[in-house]
Design a protein around this motif. Structure first.
Motif, PDB file in Angstrom:
ATOM      1  N   ASP A 171       1.073  -1.279   0.103  1.00  8.96           N
ATOM      2  CA  ASP A 171       0.084  -0.020  -0.029  1.00  8.96           C
ATOM      3  C   ASP A 171       0.886   1.221  -0.007  1.00  8.96           C
ATOM      4  O   ASP A 171       0.553   2.353   0.786  1.00  8.96           O
ATOM      5  CB  ASP A 171      -0.906   0.040   1.042  1.00  8.96           C
ATOM      6  N   LYS A 172       1.840   1.130  -0.709  1.00  7.74           N
ATOM      7  CA  LYS A 172       2.800   2.454  -1.163  1.00  7.74           C
ATOM      8  C   LYS A 172       1.742   3.569  -1.715  1.00  7.74           C
ATOM      9  O   LYS A 172       1.084   2.671  -2.777  1.00  7.74           O
ATOM     10  CB  LYS A 172       4.037   2.207  -1.605  1.00  7.74           C
ATOM     11  N   PRO A 173       1.930   4.608  -1.702  1.00  6.79           N
ATOM     12  CA  PRO A 173       1.030   5.825  -2.500  1.00  6.79           C
ATOM     13  C   PRO A 173       1.378   5.503  -3.881  1.00  6.79           C
ATOM     14  O   PRO A 173       0.303   5.772  -4.590  1.00  6.79           O
ATOM     15  CB  PRO A 173       1.627   7.085  -1.988  1.00  6.79           C
ATOM     16  N   SER A 174       2.499   4.967  -4.289  1.00  9.92           N
ATOM     17  CA  SER A 174       2.752   4.681  -5.587  1.00  9.92           C
ATOM     18  C   SER A 174       2.273   3.282  -6.154  1.00  9.92           C
ATOM     19  O   SER A 174       2.489   3.187  -7.583  1.00  9.92           O
ATOM     20  CB  SER A 174       4.213   4.996  -5.949  1.00  9.92           C
ATOM     21  N   SER A 175       1.840   2.714  -5.439  1.00  2.00           N
ATOM     22  CA  SER A 175       1.381   1.254  -6.053  1.00  2.00           C
ATOM     23  C   SER A 175       0.298   1.549  -7.033  1.00  2.00           C
ATOM     24  O   SER A 175      -0.805   1.980  -6.638  1.00  2.00           O
ATOM     25  CB  SER A 175       0.909   0.543  -4.856  1.00  2.00           C
ATOM     26  N   LEU A 176       0.154   0.807  -8.109  1.00  5.03           N
ATOM     27  CA  LEU A 176      -0.742   0.445  -9.269  1.00  5.03           C
ATOM     28  C   LEU A 176      -2.099  -0.263  -8.872  1.00  5.03           C
ATOM     29  O   LEU A 176      -3.034   0.177  -9.017  1.00  5.03           O
ATOM     30  CB  LEU A 176      -0.117   0.232 -10.515  1.00  5.03           C
ATOM     31  N   THR A 177      -1.401  -1.272  -7.846  1.00  2.00           N
ATOM     32  CA  THR A 177      -2.743  -2.313  -7.373  1.00  2.00           C
ATOM     33  C   THR A 177      -2.574  -2.342  -5.836  1.00  2.00           C
ATOM     34  O   THR A 177      -1.397  -2.855  -5.567  1.00  2.00           O
ATOM     35  CB  THR A 177      -2.479  -3.851  -8.113  1.00  2.00           C
ATOM     36  N   LEU A 178      -3.501  -1.842  -5.312  1.00  2.00           N
ATOM     37  CA  LEU A 178      -3.280  -1.865  -3.784  1.00  2.00           C
ATOM     38  C   LEU A 178      -3.703  -3.269  -3.121  1.00  2.00           C
ATOM     39  O   LEU A 178      -4.545  -3.985  -3.793  1.00  2.00           O
ATOM     40  CB  LEU A 178      -4.195  -0.828  -3.215  1.00  2.00           C
ATOM     41  N   PRO A 179      -3.362  -3.596  -1.997  1.00  2.00           N
ATOM     42  CA  PRO A 179      -3.547  -4.794  -1.328  1.00  2.00           C
ATOM     43  C   PRO A 179      -5.030  -4.778  -0.723  1.00  2.00           C
ATOM     44  O   PRO A 179      -5.123  -4.843   0.704  1.00  2.00           O
ATOM     45  CB  PRO A 179      -2.606  -5.153  -0.366  1.00  2.00           C
ATOM     46  N   THR A 180      -6.261  -4.555  -1.397  1.00  2.00           N
ATOM     47  CA  THR A 180      -7.375  -4.412  -0.887  1.00  2.00           C
ATOM     48  C   THR A 180      -7.740  -6.098  -0.725  1.00  2.00           C
ATOM     49  O   THR A 180      -7.202  -6.890  -1.330  1.00  2.00           O
ATOM     50  CB  THR A 180      -8.321  -3.787  -1.747  1.00  2.00           C
ATOM     51  N   GLY A 181      -8.747  -6.226   0.173  1.00  6.23           N
ATOM     52  CA  GLY A 181      -9.244  -7.705   0.234  1.00  6.23           C
ATOM     53  C   GLY A 181      -9.703  -8.454  -1.154  1.00  6.23           C
ATOM     54  O   GLY A 181      -9.111  -9.464  -1.348  1.00  6.23           O
ATOM     55  N   ALA A 182     -10.372  -7.579  -2.010  1.00  9.61           N
ATOM     56  CA  ALA A 182     -10.869  -8.203  -3.267  1.00  9.61           C
ATOM     57  C   ALA A 182      -9.645  -8.552  -3.985  1.00  9.61           C
ATOM     58  O   ALA A 182      -9.365  -9.563  -4.797  1.00  9.61           O
ATOM     59  CB  ALA A 182     -11.727  -7.367  -3.957  1.00  9.61           C
ATOM     60  N   ASN A 183      -8.666  -7.670  -4.136  1.00  7.28           N
ATOM     61  CA  ASN A 183      -7.310  -7.894  -4.955  1.00  7.28           C
ATOM     62  C   ASN A 183      -6.361  -8.909  -4.570  1.00  7.28           C
ATOM     63  O   ASN A 183      -5.873  -9.824  -5.161  1.00  7.28           O
ATOM     64  CB  ASN A 183      -6.449  -6.448  -5.103  1.00  7.28           C
ATOM     65  N   ILE A 184      -6.146  -9.328  -3.286  1.00  9.64           N
ATOM     66  CA  ILE A 184      -5.492 -10.348  -2.434  1.00  9.64           C
ATOM     67  C   ILE A 184      -6.273 -11.335  -2.743  1.00  9.64           C
ATOM     68  O   ILE A 184      -5.529 -12.318  -3.141  1.00  9.64           O
ATOM     69  CB  ILE A 184      -5.381 -10.000  -1.143  1.00  9.64           C
ATOM     70  N   LYS A 185      -7.666 -11.619  -2.694  1.00  6.41           N
ATOM     71  CA  LYS A 185      -8.255 -12.870  -3.175  1.00  6.41           C
ATOM     72  C   LYS A 185      -8.075 -13.220  -4.615  1.00  6.41           C
ATOM     73  O   LYS A 185      -8.131 -14.101  -4.866  1.00  6.41           O
ATOM     74  CB  LYS A 185      -9.786 -12.864  -2.380  1.00  6.41           C
ATOM     75  N   LYS A 186      -8.328 -12.111  -5.212  1.00  2.00           N
ATOM     76  CA  LYS A 186      -8.280 -12.296  -6.689  1.00  2.00           C
ATOM     77  C   LYS A 186      -6.835 -13.089  -6.970  1.00  2.00           C
ATOM     78  O   LYS A 186      -6.723 -14.119  -7.795  1.00  2.00           O
ATOM     79  CB  LYS A 186      -8.503 -11.308  -7.516  1.00  2.00           C
ATOM     80  N   ALA A 187      -5.733 -12.477  -6.341  1.00  2.00           N
ATOM     81  CA  ALA A 187      -4.322 -12.920  -6.762  1.00  2.00           C
ATOM     82  C   ALA A 187      -4.110 -14.253  -6.215  1.00  2.00           C
ATOM     83  O   ALA A 187      -3.610 -15.152  -6.921  1.00  2.00           O
ATOM     84  CB  ALA A 187      -3.557 -12.118  -6.115  1.00  2.00           C
ATOM     85  N   LEU A 188      -4.791 -14.594  -5.075  1.00  2.00           N
ATOM     86  CA  LEU A 188      -4.524 -15.828  -4.546  1.00  2.00           C
ATOM     87  C   LEU A 188      -5.261 -17.140  -5.200  1.00  2.00           C
ATOM     88  O   LEU A 188      -4.994 -17.964  -5.627  1.00  2.00           O
ATOM     89  CB  LEU A 188      -5.208 -15.977  -2.998  1.00  2.00           C
TER      90      LEU A 188
END
Length: 310
Positions: free
Chosen positions: A52-69
């Motif tokens: 969750d760096k300000p420069s991150s293009l994809t943040l570690p939201t719940g949806a994004n983490i579960k999608k990647a997993l």
């Protein structure tokens, strides 16, 4: 598709500019990425990094983490090695408003909690002959894979106090989470599931959807959990002296130290957890006891090595 793939998802949540801000979680996953490539032969293209760096293009939201997993599990085949390293806040939540039982959860940057039920569902989908290792450096992380067998659990060692002046627990109290959600939903209920479903809909944890129960496997499965502490303990976000002052998670740093000190030969999952415990005790983090949850076979299996054919 190539057999014996090694895939990793590394998630570090510092929660910048919030009352819950941590400082070492980005460092934890960046350091782990180097270890995976240099010591375990991971291809950099097969390692996904979410911070969750300000420069991150994809943040570690719940949806994004579960999608990647889910995408990682979808690609898995027998002989593959899957790895998820999480460094950030954890919490305990009530599974239902009428229940006194509490479940473990990690806290993504948007507070869309990922629970032990979600991790159980992921592990149940891992194909036989692959391994799915989770290293969670968060508070209350023991039992994060629901119903996984405990191999290294509570310790009878005399507990000591944290001596670091920069120690911060990687925990957000349940009441703070409830106050935050209530401010967003304006719903007057102590049932956290109601708030999560209102805010995140289908992306909320499976724990709160009206689905068939996710059952316990009748035989050992492919899940391996290395937790930074027991369910009733907190994990530490600290500063250590290493070429100056370095912010890190105490457990992540201990694991990386053990791996680098034993680079000549692979360690078993059990050996890694026990050696990490010793380092935390030496560093005066003796009230944080890393645990191991997996099958008997996986306890003695080599950390991040492909399963041996029987």
């Amino acid at each position: 598709m190539e057999k014996g793939k090694k895939m990793a998802l590394l998630v570090g949540c510092n929660y910048p500019d919030t009352p819950n801000e941590l400082h070492g979680c980005h460092n934890d996953v960046l350091a782990m990425r180097e270890v995976l490539i240099a010591q375990f032969g991971f291809n950099s293209n097969c390692i996904e990094l979410l911070t969750d760096k300000p420069s991150s293009l994809t943040l570690p939201t719940g949806a994004n983490i579960k999608k990647a997993l889910n995408e990682m599990v979808d690609r898995a085949e027998p002989g593959d090695v899957l790895f998820f390293h999480y460094s950030g806040h954890g919490t305990l939540i009530k599974s239902r408003s009428y229940s006194t039982k509490k479940e473990e959860a990690i806290v993504p940057c948007d507070f869309n909690l990922i629970t032990s039920v979600d991790f159980r569902q992921l592990v149940n989908r891992v194909p036989k002959g692959a391994t799915f290792t989770i290293l969670s450096d968060s508070c209350h992380s023991g039992g994060l894979i629901d119903k996984e067998t405990e191999q290294i659990g509570p310790s009878s060692t005399t507990q000591t106090s944290f001596l670091s002046t920069s120690y911060k627990p990687k925990m957000i109290p349940f009441q703070s989470i409830m106050q935050y959600f209530t401010s967003l939903t304006s719903i007057n209920t102590t049932d956290i599931g109601t708030h999560l479903l209102e805010l995140f809909g289908p992306d909320a944890s499976l724990m709160f959807h009206e689905l068939e129960p996710i059952s316990k496997p009748l035989k050992p499965d492919e899940g391996i959990l290395l937790s930074g502490c027991q369910t009733n303990e907190t994990s530490a976000d600290v500063e250590i002296m290493e070429d100056g002052r370095k912010a890190c998670g105490a457990f992540s740093n201990a694991v990386q130290m053990v791996l680098k000190e034993n680079s000549a030969g692979p360690l078993s999952n059990k050996q890694l957890v026990l050696l990490a415990r010793k380092i935390l005790a030496i560093q005066h983090f003796g009230n944080q006891h890393p645990c191991l949850y997996c099958s008997n076979e996986n306890a003695d299996a080599k950390f991040l090595c492909a399963a041996e054919k029987s």
